[in-house]
Design a protein around this motif. Structure first.
Motif, mmCIF file in Angstrom:
data_model
loop_
_atom_site.group_PDB
_atom_site.id
_atom_site.type_symbol
_atom_site.label_atom_id
_atom_site.label_comp_id
_atom_site.label_asym_id
_atom_site.label_seq_id
_atom_site.Cartn_x
_atom_site.Cartn_y
_atom_site.Cartn_z
ATOM 1 N N LEU A 43 -10.997 4.947 9.547
ATOM 2 C CA LEU A 43 -12.219 4.193 9.276
ATOM 3 C C LEU A 43 -12.151 3.474 7.933
ATOM 4 C CD1 LEU A 43 -15.007 6.621 10.539
ATOM 5 C CD2 LEU A 43 -14.382 4.410 11.510
ATOM 6 N N SER A 44 -11.586 4.133 6.934
ATOM 7 C CA SER A 44 -11.521 3.507 5.617
ATOM 8 C C SER A 44 -10.602 2.290 5.627
ATOM 9 C CB SER A 44 -11.046 4.508 4.563
ATOM 10 O OG SER A 44 -9.686 4.802 4.734
ATOM 11 N N PHE A 45 -9.611 2.290 6.507
ATOM 12 C CA PHE A 45 -8.727 1.128 6.606
ATOM 13 C C PHE A 45 -9.516 -0.127 6.959
ATOM 14 C CE2 PHE A 45 -5.761 -1.627 8.927
ATOM 15 C CZ PHE A 45 -4.805 -1.800 7.953
ATOM 16 N N PHE A 46 -10.525 0.021 7.797
ATOM 17 C CA PHE A 46 -11.328 -1.123 8.221
ATOM 18 C C PHE A 46 -12.588 -1.309 7.377
ATOM 19 C CE2 PHE A 46 -9.051 0.276 12.050
ATOM 20 C CZ PHE A 46 -8.324 -0.874 12.303
ATOM 21 N N LEU A 47 -13.283 -0.225 7.083
ATOM 22 C CA LEU A 47 -14.574 -0.333 6.412
ATOM 23 C C LEU A 47 -14.478 -0.572 4.908
ATOM 24 C CD1 LEU A 47 -16.511 2.517 8.270
ATOM 25 C CD2 LEU A 47 -16.558 0.062 8.734
ATOM 26 N N LEU A 48 -13.427 -0.083 4.288
ATOM 27 C CA LEU A 48 -13.313 -0.187 2.831
ATOM 28 C C LEU A 48 -12.264 -1.206 2.397
ATOM 29 C CD1 LEU A 48 -13.519 3.614 1.940
ATOM 30 C CD2 LEU A 48 -15.374 1.957 2.091
ATOM 31 N N ARG A 49 -11.979 -2.171 3.240
ATOM 32 C CA ARG A 49 -10.943 -3.169 2.950
ATOM 33 C C ARG A 49 -11.244 -3.940 1.666
ATOM 34 N NH1 ARG A 49 -7.786 -6.422 7.074
ATOM 35 N NH2 ARG A 49 -8.692 -4.760 8.296
ATOM 36 N N GLY A 50 -12.480 -4.339 1.463
ATOM 37 C CA GLY A 50 -12.841 -5.112 0.267
ATOM 38 C C GLY A 50 -12.617 -4.332 -1.012
ATOM 39 N N TRP A 51 -13.066 -3.092 -1.031
ATOM 40 C CA TRP A 51 -12.872 -2.255 -2.212
ATOM 41 C C TRP A 51 -11.395 -1.959 -2.443
ATOM 42 C CZ3 TRP A 51 -17.281 1.816 -1.287
ATOM 43 C CH2 TRP A 51 -18.512 1.226 -1.586
ATOM 44 N N ARG A 52 -10.639 -1.768 -1.362
ATOM 45 C CA ARG A 52 -9.210 -1.504 -1.499
ATOM 46 C C ARG A 52 -8.499 -2.727 -2.076
ATOM 47 N NH1 ARG A 52 -8.232 -0.162 3.414
ATOM 48 N NH2 ARG A 52 -7.456 -2.175 4.095
ATOM 49 N N ASP A 53 -8.842 -3.921 -1.601
ATOM 50 C CA ASP A 53 -8.243 -5.140 -2.133
ATOM 51 C C ASP A 53 -8.623 -5.355 -3.591
ATOM 52 O OD1 ASP A 53 -7.097 -5.550 0.333
ATOM 53 O OD2 ASP A 53 -8.588 -7.037 0.974
ATOM 54 N N GLU A 54 -9.884 -5.062 -3.920
ATOM 55 C CA GLU A 54 -10.347 -5.199 -5.304
ATOM 56 C C GLU A 54 -9.601 -4.224 -6.219
ATOM 57 O OE1 GLU A 54 -14.563 -4.601 -7.687
ATOM 58 O OE2 GLU A 54 -14.613 -4.932 -5.525
ATOM 59 N N MET A 55 -9.400 -3.001 -5.739
ATOM 60 C CA MET A 55 -8.677 -2.002 -6.513
ATOM 61 C C MET A 55 -7.221 -2.434 -6.706
ATOM 62 S SD MET A 55 -8.068 2.053 -5.768
ATOM 63 C CE MET A 55 -7.122 1.763 -4.294
ATOM 64 N N ALA A 56 -6.608 -2.967 -5.665
ATOM 65 C CA ALA A 56 -5.221 -3.422 -5.767
ATOM 66 C C ALA A 56 -5.105 -4.563 -6.773
ATOM 67 C CB ALA A 56 -4.714 -3.855 -4.405
ATOM 68 N N GLU A 57 -6.069 -5.458 -6.795
ATOM 69 C CA GLU A 57 -6.059 -6.561 -7.750
ATOM 70 C C GLU A 57 -6.191 -6.042 -9.180
ATOM 71 O OE1 GLU A 57 -5.674 -10.253 -9.263
ATOM 72 O OE2 GLU A 57 -5.419 -9.698 -7.174
#
Length: 99
Positions: A43-57
């Motif tokens: 679920l986090s792979f799909f639902l938290l994509r924005g936060w994951r991308d922001e964290m990676a940046e």
């Protein structure tokens, strides 16, 4: 709040929600934990994509900053960078000669 904290709290929240949804099901507690972990990861792979991308940046920017600071310090230690050694707080003022 940093993106890493938001993403981590989101992952913990998803795990908790899935675990609470599985609580009434008659299964061993370890099976419930493993299923909750697997479903919350999916679920986090799909639902938290924005936060994951922001964290990676944020992590990429921090890594780039550390790399440039490392290169600056290496060049200063090698004697290639003369501006940093003469402009620090311990450097003598430019209008007075050194003694």
């Amino acid at each position: 709040m940093s993106a890493a904290v938001k993403y981590t709290l989101g992952r913990i929240g998803l795990f908790t929600v899935v675990l609470l949804a599985l609580w009434p099901v008659e299964l061993n507690i370890f099976i419930k934990l493993m299923v909750a972990l697997a479903f919350s990861a999916a679920l986090s792979f799909f639902l938290l994509r924005g936060w994951r991308d922001e964290m990676a940046e944020e992590m990429a920017v921090a890594a780039e900053r550390r790399q440039s600071e490392k290169e600056r310090l290496r060049s200063a230690l090698a004697g290639d960078d003369q501006t940093d050694s003469t402009s620090g707080p311990d450097a003598p003022p430019a209008d007075r000669p050194r003694r």
